[in-house]
Scaffold this active site. Structure first.
Site, PDB file in Angstrom:
ATOM      1  N   GLU A 251       0.449   4.838   0.161  1.00 54.44           N
ATOM      2  CA  GLU A 251       1.764   4.362   0.380  1.00 54.44           C
ATOM      3  C   GLU A 251       2.866   5.415   0.068  1.00 54.44           C
ATOM      4  O   GLU A 251       4.126   5.041   0.206  1.00 54.44           O
ATOM      5  CB  GLU A 251       1.770   3.053  -0.370  1.00 54.44           C
ATOM      6  CG  GLU A 251       1.247   1.810   0.084  1.00 54.44           C
ATOM      7  CD  GLU A 251      -0.190   1.671  -0.502  1.00 54.44           C
ATOM      8  OE1 GLU A 251      -0.760   2.615  -0.974  1.00 54.44           O
ATOM      9  OE2 GLU A 251      -0.793   0.529  -0.569  1.00 54.44           O
TER      10      GLU A 251
ATOM     11  N   THR B 132      -4.577   1.611   4.143  1.00 62.33           N
ATOM     12  CA  THR B 132      -5.072   1.436   2.619  1.00 62.33           C
ATOM     13  C   THR B 132      -6.360   1.082   2.691  1.00 62.33           C
ATOM     14  O   THR B 132      -6.920   0.402   3.737  1.00 62.33           O
ATOM     15  CB  THR B 132      -4.188   0.747   1.756  1.00 62.33           C
ATOM     16  OG1 THR B 132      -4.609  -0.791   2.359  1.00 62.33           O
ATOM     17  CG2 THR B 132      -2.708   0.786   2.075  1.00 62.33           C
TER      18      THR B 132
ATOM     19  N   LYS C  15      -4.831  -8.779 -20.334  1.00 60.22           N
ATOM     20  CA  LYS C  15      -3.811  -9.495 -21.089  1.00 60.22           C
ATOM     21  C   LYS C  15      -4.043 -10.442 -22.123  1.00 60.22           C
ATOM     22  O   LYS C  15      -4.722 -11.621 -21.967  1.00 60.22           O
ATOM     23  CB  LYS C  15      -2.982 -10.244 -20.069  1.00 60.22           C
ATOM     24  CG  LYS C  15      -2.439  -9.497 -18.883  1.00 60.22           C
ATOM     25  CD  LYS C  15      -1.542  -9.940 -17.989  1.00 60.22           C
ATOM     26  CE  LYS C  15      -1.119  -8.710 -16.979  1.00 60.22           C
ATOM     27  NZ  LYS C  15      -0.446  -9.389 -15.774  1.00 60.22           N
TER      28      LYS C  15
HETATM   29  P1  AMP Z   1      -5.452   5.682  -2.039  1.00 65.17           P
HETATM   30  O1  AMP Z   1      -4.131   5.019  -1.574  1.00 65.17           O
HETATM   31  O2  AMP Z   1      -6.756   5.275  -1.403  1.00 65.17           O
HETATM   32  O3  AMP Z   1      -5.032   7.004  -2.376  1.00 65.17           O
HETATM   33  O4  AMP Z   1      -5.718   5.194  -3.647  1.00 65.17           O
HETATM   34  C1  AMP Z   1      -4.419   5.158  -4.333  1.00 65.17           C
HETATM   35  C2  AMP Z   1      -4.798   4.928  -5.903  1.00 65.17           C
HETATM   36  O5  AMP Z   1      -5.774   5.683  -6.458  1.00 65.17           O
HETATM   37  C3  AMP Z   1      -3.579   4.886  -6.966  1.00 65.17           C
HETATM   38  O6  AMP Z   1      -2.876   3.756  -6.713  1.00 65.17           O
HETATM   39  C4  AMP Z   1      -4.281   5.055  -8.144  1.00 65.17           C
HETATM   40  O7  AMP Z   1      -4.789   3.893  -8.791  1.00 65.17           O
HETATM   41  C5  AMP Z   1      -5.509   5.913  -7.853  1.00 65.17           C
HETATM   42  N1  AMP Z   1      -5.052   7.378  -8.280  1.00 65.17           N
HETATM   43  C6  AMP Z   1      -4.767   8.338  -7.228  1.00 65.17           C
HETATM   44  N2  AMP Z   1      -4.403   9.570  -8.023  1.00 65.17           N
HETATM   45  C7  AMP Z   1      -5.050   9.313  -9.306  1.00 65.17           C
HETATM   46  C8  AMP Z   1      -5.012  10.179 -10.561  1.00 65.17           C
HETATM   47  N3  AMP Z   1      -4.708  11.284 -10.252  1.00 65.17           N
HETATM   48  N4  AMP Z   1      -5.602   9.532 -11.537  1.00 65.17           N
HETATM   49  C9  AMP Z   1      -5.765   8.197 -11.704  1.00 65.17           C
HETATM   50  N5  AMP Z   1      -5.781   7.508 -10.452  1.00 65.17           N
HETATM   51  C10 AMP Z   1      -5.382   8.086  -9.464  1.00 65.17           C
END
Ligand code: AMP
Length: 546
Positions: free
Chosen positions: A330, A185, A439
């Site tokens: 994930e 990640t 919050k």
């Molecule tokens: P990664 O594991 O680096 O691909 O990051 C995943 C995170 O990117 C997710 O938990 C979201 O917060 C963000 N993310 C992925 N796709 C989108 C989307 N279409 N719109 C908004 N946030 C996204």
């Protein structure tokens, strides 16, 4: 009583084997790191990947050993993947955009034995060679000619290894739950954590993404994955393209608007996938050059929210259908995609758009739920937002080496760290990251929603909203605005701009104009840094409440 069907283990070597048997002449075209466009076929890639498997076996690679790649999207990268996975080794995709320190941390954590690298990354590897003691062998993904000028002690040549070994090797034959890929990640909080995919999870993810309500790929498609193979497996395309026999077009290191446009047109690309910034760059290039898209039909945008302007521009100006997808490392990574269902498809386009701009619906293989802080399930009414949790056969159960401890709730769902709504048609919409949500008096305020509106003010270059401590409400929103060059504005002007567009109690308690808003390594606003900067900020309303 057990069923009486064949016990066919779902291992990914079968995918390339299938492509080689039924789509042997279908091309994989690469803009190579060395420069020229290189053409190969599934038949050749299969043969070469098998030779490379023998090279790995000759190095002493055993099932479960980690074989890393530090490479752009290319035919050779595909070969390295299948070479490792076919013999039960784990293909670990390294992200070259990470700082050297993080890269070393990940290599050591994974205990990578071999690194396949593009020429591009030799300097960073050489400079940090002594910080990666588990790595025994570096394989440079190039030919003997380009190898000649390289000063990297002990490094081996990819093409020479392929020449030296036979393709006579046994692939597969192991349990489908065997580990197959490893991807870390981005580690915005603490160290990066490893997600260890299995053959089964990748195989099932492939079948899921092929559904016509998801990516809907076919043998007739020509696919250009701009999304890198090192970022969540190129959203599975290195599996799904050979699975259906689609032509693959690999952009190598060049992902600027002009280079992507050239490949889209010369190779007849019909489908592509990338993060929003790539499409923004392409759009700017097309506008500047009066360019056309003559073959591209469908595009998937994901990784961060798809801007409305992009979705509209591609449809209206170029006749390209854009769908929005959400996922994370994930989740293998595809979790949802915003293809219309029957009810939404029946609406006029303008009324479809709000649904298309959401992150989308869950396909078979993905279960979603929303919960509050007390872990109670919230309604799918399109308004209530809560923690987005996910479960399914290609969703993480545990991080590599147990990092982060137990990560599933009592019902076996993984907390995505995203905050979202789900509407009556099943469309999920991200409203925040859970650590960014504000919050206030026990209720949640979406920082993203306020900053999106504030960013739309004509004087804004960038806007960010964070929660700041408040003695009565716990937290209240603070709006930070970076103005466009030469602009001036007042707090009142911005508050008036927000009025009527958000609930009254969401109105920021203060507006601060800043010279810069910090961005993280993936180009997203870095709220962690902003929160540190404004840790001791006293809101005017906080003084009044005390
Ligand atoms: P990664 O594991 O680096 O691909 O990051 C995943 C995170 O990117 C997710 O938990 C979201 O917060 C963000 N993310 C992925 N796709 C989108 C989307 N279409 N719109 C908004 N946030 C996204």
């Amino acid at each position: 009583m057990l069923g009486l069907m064949q016990n066919w283990q779902l291992t990914v070597d079968r995918i390339l084997q299938h492509a080689a048997e039924w789509h042997a002449d279908r091309e994989i075209v690469t803009r190579s790191v060395e420069g020229p466009i290189v053409r190969t076929t599934y038949g050749q890639v299969h043969e070469r990947a098998r030779r490379l498997s023998n090279a790995l076996l000759a190095f002493g690679v055993k099932p479960g050993d980690r074989v890393a790649t530090l490479a752009w999207n290319s035919g050779r990268h595909v070969e390295a993947w299948y070479a490792a996975m076919g013999i039960g080794a784990v293909c670990h995709t390294l992200n070259p955009r990470l700082f050297a320190e993080q890269l070393c941390y990940i290599i050591n954590h994974a205990e990578d034995r071999i690194i396949f690298t593009d020429l591009t990354f030799l300097p960073v590897l050489l400079a940090n060679r002594d910080k990666m003691p588990t790595v025994e062998t570096f394989v440079v993904m190039t030919d003997a000619e380009h190898m000649a000028g390289i000063d990297f002690p002990g490094a081996l040549c990819f093409e020479t290894l392929i020449e030296q070994h036979s393709s006579d090797v046994v692939w597969g034959g192991f349990d489908e739950n065997t580990a197959c890929g490893l991807c870390y990640t981005s580690g915005t909080t603490g160290n990066p954590k490893g997600v260890l995919y299995s053959h089964r999870s990748n195989f099932l993810h492939t079948l899921t993404t092929l559904q016509s309500d998801v990516m809907g790929l076919s043998a007739q498609d020509v696919i250009l994955p701009v999304v890198p193979m090192f970022h969540a497996n190129a959203w599975g395309i290195a599996f799904s393209a050979p699975a259906v026999g689609a032509k693959l077009v690999m952009p190598g290191a060049k992902m600027d608007g002009a280079s992507i446009h050239e490949l889209l047109e010369t190779e007849g690309v019909t489908f592509s996938a990338a993060v929003p910034t790539v499409w923004q760059m392409l759009q700017q290039h097309l506008e500047a050059t009066n360019g056309k898209l003559t073959t591209l039909k469908r595009v998937v945008i994901g990784g961060s929210a798809a801007p409305e302007a992009i979705v509209r521009a591609f449809r209206d100006n170029y006749g390209v259908d854009v769908t929005h997808a959400w996922g994370m490392t994930e989740t293998s990574p595809l979790g949802t995609q915003s293809t219309p269902n029957a009810a939404v498809a029946a609406l006029p386009y303008e009324q479809q758009l709000p649904y298309r701009l959401k992150q989308g619906r869950a396909p078979l293989g993905v279960q979603l739920k929303l919960t509050n802080d007390a872990d109670e399930v919230l309604p799918k009414d399109g308004k209530t937002f809560g923690r987005l949790k996910i479960s399914g056969p290609f969703i993480v159960r545990e991080y590599f080496r147990g990092d982060g401890g137990a990560i599933l709730d009592a019902e076996g769902f993984f907390d995505t760290g995203d905050v979202s709504t789900i509407d009556e048609h099943g469309f999920m919409q991200i409203t925040d990251r859970s650590k960014d949500v504000i919050k206030s008096g026990g209720e949640w305020i979406s920082s993203i929603e306020i900053e999106n509106i504030a960013a739309g003010h004509p004087k804004s270059a960038l806007a960010a909203v964070i929660g700041v401590h408040h003695p009565k409400w716990d937290e209240r929103p603070l709006l930070l605005v970076k103005l466009k060059a030469g602009q001036t504005a007042t707090r009142e002007e911005y508050l008036a701009f927000l009025e009527g567009k958000i609930a009254k109690w969401w109105t920021p308690d203060d507006v601060v104009f800043v010279d810069d808003i910090p961005l993280g390594a993936t180009g997203k606003i870095d709220k962690k840094v902003i929160r540190q900067q404004f840790e001791h900020y006293v809101l005017p309303t906080a003084q009044a409440a005390e």
